[in-house]
Write a protein that holds these residues in place. Structure first.
Motif, PDB file in Angstrom:
ATOM      1  N   ILE A 206      24.366  56.709  41.585  1.00 40.47           N
ATOM      2  CA  ILE A 206      23.837  56.273  42.889  1.00 40.47           C
ATOM      3  C   ILE A 206      22.994  57.391  43.511  1.00 40.47           C
ATOM      4  N   SER A 207      23.447  58.635  43.373  1.00 45.67           N
ATOM      5  CA  SER A 207      22.672  59.783  43.889  1.00 45.67           C
ATOM      6  C   SER A 207      21.326  59.871  43.180  1.00 45.67           C
ATOM      7  N   TYR A 208      21.352  59.688  41.859  1.00 44.31           N
ATOM      8  CA  TYR A 208      20.115  59.730  41.073  1.00 44.31           C
ATOM      9  C   TYR A 208      19.160  58.607  41.493  1.00 44.31           C
ATOM     10  N   GLN A 209      19.702  57.401  41.698  1.00 45.47           N
ATOM     11  CA  GLN A 209      18.849  56.257  42.085  1.00 45.47           C
ATOM     12  C   GLN A 209      18.292  56.416  43.500  1.00 45.47           C
ATOM     13  N   ALA A 210      19.059  57.039  44.401  1.00 41.99           N
ATOM     14  CA  ALA A 210      18.567  57.274  45.768  1.00 41.99           C
ATOM     15  C   ALA A 210      17.289  58.106  45.719  1.00 41.99           C
ATOM     16  N   LYS A 211      17.307  59.126  44.837  1.00 39.31           N
ATOM     17  CA  LYS A 211      16.134  60.001  44.671  1.00 39.31           C
ATOM     18  C   LYS A 211      15.019  59.277  43.917  1.00 39.31           C
ATOM     19  N   SER A 212      15.403  58.630  42.804  1.00 40.35           N
ATOM     20  CA  SER A 212      14.428  58.005  41.916  1.00 40.35           C
ATOM     21  C   SER A 212      13.722  56.804  42.561  1.00 40.35           C
ATOM     22  N   MET A 213      14.505  55.916  43.217  1.00 47.07           N
ATOM     23  CA  MET A 213      13.929  54.686  43.774  1.00 47.07           C
ATOM     24  C   MET A 213      13.423  54.840  45.205  1.00 47.07           C
ATOM     25  N   TYR A 214      14.096  55.697  46.000  1.00 46.98           N
ATOM     26  CA  TYR A 214      13.763  55.771  47.432  1.00 46.98           C
ATOM     27  C   TYR A 214      13.351  57.163  47.889  1.00 46.98           C
ATOM     28  N   ASN A 215      13.394  58.121  46.978  1.00 47.60           N
ATOM     29  CA  ASN A 215      13.071  59.511  47.293  1.00 47.60           C
ATOM     30  C   ASN A 215      13.921  60.054  48.441  1.00 47.60           C
ATOM     31  N   LEU A 216      15.211  59.713  48.401  1.00 42.96           N
ATOM     32  CA  LEU A 216      16.141  60.160  49.440  1.00 42.96           C
ATOM     33  C   LEU A 216      17.140  61.152  48.858  1.00 42.96           C
ATOM     34  N   PRO A 217      17.535  62.152  49.647  1.00 41.75           N
ATOM     35  CA  PRO A 217      18.573  63.068  49.152  1.00 41.75           C
ATOM     36  C   PRO A 217      19.929  62.358  49.123  1.00 41.75           C
ATOM     37  N   ALA A 218      20.811  62.815  48.236  1.00 41.29           N
ATOM     38  CA  ALA A 218      22.134  62.185  48.104  1.00 41.29           C
ATOM     39  C   ALA A 218      22.958  62.366  49.386  1.00 41.29           C
ATOM     40  N   TRP A 219      22.864  63.560  50.000  1.00 36.86           N
ATOM     41  CA  TRP A 219      23.637  63.824  51.213  1.00 36.86           C
ATOM     42  C   TRP A 219      22.780  63.646  52.441  1.00 36.86           C
ATOM     43  N   PRO A 220      23.235  62.986  53.496  1.00 38.54           N
ATOM     44  CA  PRO A 220      24.590  62.458  53.702  1.00 38.54           C
ATOM     45  C   PRO A 220      24.739  60.969  53.345  1.00 38.54           C
ATOM     46  N   LEU A 221      23.689  60.359  52.792  1.00 43.77           N
ATOM     47  CA  LEU A 221      23.696  58.904  52.605  1.00 43.77           C
ATOM     48  C   LEU A 221      24.759  58.420  51.611  1.00 43.77           C
ATOM     49  N   VAL A 222      24.819  59.054  50.424  1.00 46.91           N
ATOM     50  CA  VAL A 222      25.733  58.559  49.381  1.00 46.91           C
ATOM     51  C   VAL A 222      27.202  58.627  49.820  1.00 46.91           C
ATOM     52  N   PRO A 223      27.660  59.731  50.458  1.00 45.16           N
ATOM     53  CA  PRO A 223      29.045  59.728  50.956  1.00 45.16           C
ATOM     54  C   PRO A 223      29.326  58.594  51.954  1.00 45.16           C
ATOM     55  N   VAL A 224      28.318  58.242  52.772  1.00 48.03           N
ATOM     56  CA  VAL A 224      28.486  57.139  53.735  1.00 48.03           C
ATOM     57  C   VAL A 224      28.642  55.818  52.984  1.00 48.03           C
ATOM     58  N   VAL A 225      27.780  55.579  51.993  1.00 48.04           N
ATOM     59  CA  VAL A 225      27.850  54.339  51.202  1.00 48.04           C
ATOM     60  C   VAL A 225      29.179  54.279  50.447  1.00 48.04           C
ATOM     61  N   SER A 226      29.597  55.418  49.932  1.00 52.13           N
ATOM     62  CA  SER A 226      30.860  55.507  49.203  1.00 52.13           C
ATOM     63  C   SER A 226      32.045  55.179  50.110  1.00 52.13           C
ATOM     64  N   THR A 227      31.989  55.634  51.375  1.00 49.19           N
ATOM     65  CA  THR A 227      33.052  55.345  52.348  1.00 49.19           C
ATOM     66  C   THR A 227      33.088  53.846  52.660  1.00 49.19           C
ATOM     67  N   ILE A 228      31.904  53.240  52.823  1.00 49.12           N
ATOM     68  CA  ILE A 228      31.830  51.785  53.056  1.00 49.12           C
ATOM     69  C   ILE A 228      32.422  51.047  51.851  1.00 49.12           C
ATOM     70  N   SER A 229      32.125  51.535  50.648  1.00 50.82           N
ATOM     71  CA  SER A 229      32.668  50.933  49.429  1.00 50.82           C
ATOM     72  C   SER A 229      34.195  51.014  49.404  1.00 50.82           C
ATOM     73  N   GLN A 230      34.720  52.164  49.831  1.00 51.17           N
ATOM     74  CA  GLN A 230      36.179  52.342  49.868  1.00 51.17           C
ATOM     75  C   GLN A 230      36.823  51.286  50.770  1.00 51.17           C
ATOM     76  N   VAL A 231      36.220  51.083  51.944  1.00 53.35           N
ATOM     77  CA  VAL A 231      36.767  50.139  52.925  1.00 53.35           C
ATOM     78  C   VAL A 231      36.594  48.695  52.458  1.00 53.35           C
ATOM     79  N   ARG A 232      35.403  48.355  51.958  1.00 56.00           N
ATOM     80  CA  ARG A 232      35.112  46.946  51.667  1.00 56.00           C
ATOM     81  C   ARG A 232      35.457  46.529  50.245  1.00 56.00           C
ATOM     82  N   ALA A 233      35.238  47.415  49.263  1.00 58.63           N
ATOM     83  CA  ALA A 233      35.459  47.034  47.861  1.00 58.63           C
ATOM     84  C   ALA A 233      36.698  47.683  47.249  1.00 58.63           C
ATOM     85  N   GLY A 234      37.261  48.685  47.925  1.00 58.48           N
ATOM     86  CA  GLY A 234      38.516  49.267  47.458  1.00 58.48           C
ATOM     87  C   GLY A 234      38.380  50.440  46.500  1.00 58.48           C
ATOM     88  N   TYR A 235      37.191  51.021  46.408  1.00 57.20           N
ATOM     89  CA  TYR A 235      37.046  52.231  45.583  1.00 57.20           C
ATOM     90  C   TYR A 235      35.900  53.076  46.107  1.00 57.20           C
TER      91      TYR A 235
END
Length: 314
Positions: A206-235
């Motif tokens: 996901i960090s690689y795709q954030a950079k590759s597809m959207y030219n975005l740094p992994a931090w702080p976006l990926v930890p936020v998405v990961s936290t949403i995943s924990q709450v909604r999808a359970g991991y």
């Protein structure tokens, strides 16, 4: 002076809240793109062209009458569906095939034909949130690893204790295969694994795709998405690691990766391979792009797999 300080703190608080809201909004958007079941514009869903080297293999498998198997996937008590095609000659050998991100069991038809030609019974499930299976959230192999253990147990229940099982997967299915390999309760009937172009971890991919597809740094976006995943999808993305899983596996594993892969970068296979314990084989397919090693040279692909199985599938 006191009022000035207060005004400054209020302004700062407003900025922080606005940034937080913006970050959460961006996180929710990327969670939808990454994990919520929907059409993914960046995944090629066109039918296979007749000029494709795998067209005949794909068509042959699609046309075979197949049995439908089902299991209940947890969490969510989801009805999961698979196609099963027995081998031409009765055998104890069964391959369980895992598909990629945005794919389904039909997309793995050419691989089904190849393994059928190699004398295997073939089981190809639709992952949770894919094809005919239920589910809202894509599991990236991590939720799916438990589902695949259930499929493997169903093979043993239906085909007998003497079953010899191979697990095979491509892309996300490759990562799923590796994640299954690290589980402590894999049935003894599983004799080997073959993974093609799986990632090291969901966090890395996901960090690689954030950079590759959207030219975005992994931090702080990926930890936020990961936290949403924990709450909604359970991991969360950090725990969903193929690298850690293969380090716990001691059964034979073959890793295949195209040298021109820019979707799951080729460097990831070297890290997976380095951490893998037990008998292992690495094949880098020169000139092959992502999930295209079979298409790149179908004959060599089948021969390499056959050679690995001859040595390690016992």
């Amino acid at each position: 002076m006191h009022h000035g300080h207060r005004g400054l703190w209020i302004s700062l608080l407003v900025v922080v809240l606005l940034l937080g809201a913006g970050l959460f909004g961006a996180g929710a958007y990327f969670f939808k793109v990454a994990e919520v079941r929907s059409h993914k514009a960046f995944i090629n869903n066109k039918p296979m062209a007749k000029s494709d080297p795998l067209y005949q293999k794909d068509r042959w498998f699609r046309e075979q009458p197949k049995a439908t198997w089902t299991i209940k996937g947890q969490p969510g008590n989801l009805k999961l569906v698979a196609n099963y095609l027995p081998a031409a000659q009765q055998t104890d050998k069964t391959v369980v095939i895992a598909h990629g991100f945005g794919g389904n069991k039909e997309k793995m038809s050419a691989y089904g034909t190849m393994f059928h030609e190699l004398g295997f019974n073939v089981l190809i499930p639709d992952d949770r949130a894919a094809g005919a299976s239920q589910g809202k959230y894509i599991g990236y192999g991590w939720l799916d690893r438990k589902d695949y253990l259930k499929w493997i147990r169903q093979v043993v229940a239906k085909n007998g204790q003497q079953s010899k099982i191979l697990m095979f997967g491509v892309s996300m299915g490759g990562a799923t295969t590796m994640m299954v390999s690290g589980e402590p309760d894999v049935p003894k009937q599983v004799k080997a694994y073959i993974e093609d172009c799986g990632y090291t971890s969901v966090e890395d991919e996901i960090s690689y795709q954030a950079k590759s597809m959207y030219n975005l740094p992994a931090w702080p976006l990926v930890p936020v998405v990961s936290t949403i995943s924990q709450v909604r999808a359970g991991y969360n993305y950090h725990e969903a690691s193929a690298v850690k899983a293969v380090a716990r596996n001691h059964r034979p594993i073959m890793m295949i990766h195209g040298s021109k892969d820019t979707f799951v970068p080729t460097k990831m296979v070297h890290e997976n391979y380095r951490h893998a314990n037990g008998p292992k084989k690495l094949w880098i397919v020169k000139g092959a792009k992502h999930a295209a090693s079979f298409r790149h040279d179908p004959k060599a692909y089948q021969e390499h797999i056959e050679a690995f199985l001859k040595e390690n599938f016992k």
